[in-house]
Scaffold this active site. Structure first.
Site, short mmCIF file in Angstrom:
data_model
loop_
_atom_site.label_atom_id
_atom_site.label_comp_id
_atom_site.label_asym_id
_atom_site.label_seq_id
_atom_site.Cartn_x
_atom_site.Cartn_y
_atom_site.Cartn_z
N GLN A 1 0.91 -1.12 -0.04
CA GLN A 1 0.04 -0.03 -0.05
C GLN A 1 0.83 1.26 0.00
OE1 GLN A 1 -3.39 -0.84 3.01
NE2 GLN A 1 -1.61 -2.14 3.47
N ASP B 1 6.26 4.79 -1.64
CA ASP B 1 7.55 5.23 -1.43
C ASP B 1 8.53 4.62 -2.39
OD1 ASP B 1 7.99 2.87 0.03
OD2 ASP B 1 7.59 3.70 2.01
N HIS C 1 -1.75 1.20 -4.04
CA HIS C 1 -2.03 2.56 -4.09
C HIS C 1 -1.43 3.65 -4.72
CE1 HIS C 1 -4.22 1.72 -0.01
NE2 HIS C 1 -4.76 1.22 -0.87
P1 OAD Z 1 -1.35 2.99 8.88
O1 OAD Z 1 -0.78 4.29 9.48
O2 OAD Z 1 -2.95 2.75 8.86
O3 OAD Z 1 -1.02 1.85 9.83
C1 OAD Z 1 0.60 1.49 9.97
C2 OAD Z 1 0.52 0.31 10.91
O4 OAD Z 1 2.17 0.31 10.98
C3 OAD Z 1 0.20 0.46 12.18
O5 OAD Z 1 -0.96 -0.71 12.60
C4 OAD Z 1 1.37 0.36 13.25
O6 OAD Z 1 1.12 -0.35 14.33
C5 OAD Z 1 2.23 -0.36 12.30
N1 OAD Z 1 3.72 -0.02 12.56
C6 OAD Z 1 4.25 1.05 13.23
N2 OAD Z 1 5.67 1.02 13.27
C7 OAD Z 1 5.76 -0.32 12.82
C8 OAD Z 1 7.02 -0.89 12.56
N3 OAD Z 1 8.35 -0.25 13.05
N4 OAD Z 1 7.25 -2.15 11.90
C9 OAD Z 1 5.89 -2.77 11.69
N5 OAD Z 1 4.79 -2.19 11.79
C10 OAD Z 1 4.98 -0.89 12.44
O7 OAD Z 1 -1.02 2.67 7.63
P2 OAD Z 1 -1.40 1.61 6.15
O8 OAD Z 1 -2.07 0.40 6.94
O9 OAD Z 1 -0.44 1.61 5.47
O10 OAD Z 1 -3.75 5.50 1.85
O11 OAD Z 1 -2.44 2.55 5.69
C11 OAD Z 1 -3.25 2.17 4.56
C12 OAD Z 1 -3.62 3.31 3.83
O12 OAD Z 1 -4.34 4.22 4.57
C13 OAD Z 1 -2.34 4.11 3.22
O13 OAD Z 1 -1.96 3.36 2.04
C14 OAD Z 1 -3.02 5.50 2.95
C15 OAD Z 1 -3.59 5.53 4.10
O14 OAD Z 1 -4.71 6.46 4.01
C16 OAD Z 1 -3.88 6.33 1.01
O15 OAD Z 1 -3.46 7.24 1.12
C17 OAD Z 1 -4.93 6.19 -0.20
#
Ligand code: OAD
Length: 247
Positions: A99, A102, A117
């Site tokens: 998703q 980068d 995305h």
């Molecule tokens: P989120 O910000 O929703 O979730 C990030 C996740 O990474 C969280 O569950 C954290 O607990 C976890 N996390 C933090 N640090 C970490 C680490 N060092 N190792 C592993 N996990 C870690 O981001 P996404 O799930 O990617 O879409 O969000 C999905 C979509 O929502 C994105 O692609 C974006 C956003 O809105 C659009 O912009 C359309």
């Protein structure tokens, strides 16, 4: 430290599929969206990542994406990205569905990376879709399509927009035939990407979640590893290497 069941699943696995989210790039210095202090705790996503927001204030939208593009110029893949790159060679088939916008999986050298995305590096016309290659300086002028004069936008998928159809179809096909499925660094909140771990489970894959925090998917995961991906993925890589050496 890893369970025998996880080891057995690795021994048997021919196909591994990975879904990544913003957390996998956290240790490269990039912000996530939904963590405390993340982008969506500071901004309304609809202002910055939707057609409505772009129509309302294209300059604000561009300023935010230019800020993120600039942050990316100093970002490098972290040990999590590199471990996933190495894993590609240890399964008969292996693909990453990300998703993230980068390009850090590409930078790490992973070959089979599908962007659900889009990406933040490229731009295209919001009206006719023409790819836009010129330099962009939004403080001087908003970029405009040379052909149809529509506004140019970053090549990311916004809320309310369809994911690229071919990428989503591949994601579903790969997920259905996965033996092992990793959901890494994603809050599993945004659909349709968040559906993939569920589909993997329904299709019989062993599903591993890697995330320091629980998510709405955690209770469905076969294994939940509460660690940063940059720490645990290199350990998983070592485990897979040992298993393959003894095969
Ligand atoms: P989120 O910000 O929703 O979730 C990030 C996740 O990474 C969280 O569950 C954290 O607990 C976890 N996390 C933090 N640090 C970490 C680490 N060092 N190792 C592993 N996990 C870690 O981001 P996404 O799930 O990617 O879409 O969000 C999905 C979509 O929502 C994105 O692609 C974006 C956003 O809105 C659009 O912009 C359309």
């Amino acid at each position: 430290m890893f369970s025998q069941e996880f080891k057995n699943r690795i021994i048997e696995a021919k196909s591994a599929v990975v879904l990544t989210g913003a957390g996998v790039s956290k240790e490269s210095g990039l912000d996530t969206f939904r963590d405390p202090g993340g982008f969506w705790s500071q901004h309304n996503p609809m202002d910055l990542a939707s057609q409505g927001g772009f129509a309302e204030n294209p300059k604000l939208v561009w300023q935010w994406y230019m800020f993120r593009r600039n942050t990316l110029t100093n970002a490098k893949p972290n040990p999590g990205h590199f471990a996933l790159k190495e894993m590609e060679n240890l399964f008969e088939s292996f693909a990453i569905f990300t998703q993230n916008v980068d390009r850090l999986h590409h930078q790490a050298g992973s070959r089979k990376v599908y962007e659900l995305h889009g990406n933040i590096i490229e731009s295209h016309c919001n009206d006719c879709g023409l790819v836009y290659l010129d330099e962009i300086d939004v403080e001087k002028a908003l970029p405009v399509c040379p052909v149809c004069k529509g506004f140019v936008r970053p090549s990311v998928v916004w809320f309310g927009e369809q994911l690229p159809e071919d990428v989503l179809e591949s994601a579903v096909d790969w997920t259905r035939s996965a033996d092992l499925f990793f959901t890494i660094g994603t809050s599993a909140e945004v659909y349709p990407a968040a559906q993939l771990p569920h589909l993997a489970k329904e299709s019989g894959a062993y599903v591993v979640e890697i995330n320091p925090n629980p998510t709405s998917f955690t209770r469905f995961a076969d294994l939940s590893l509460r660690e940063p991906s940059g720490i645990i993925l290199p350990q998983i890589l070592e485990l897979i290497r040992e298993i393959r050496l003894n095969d």
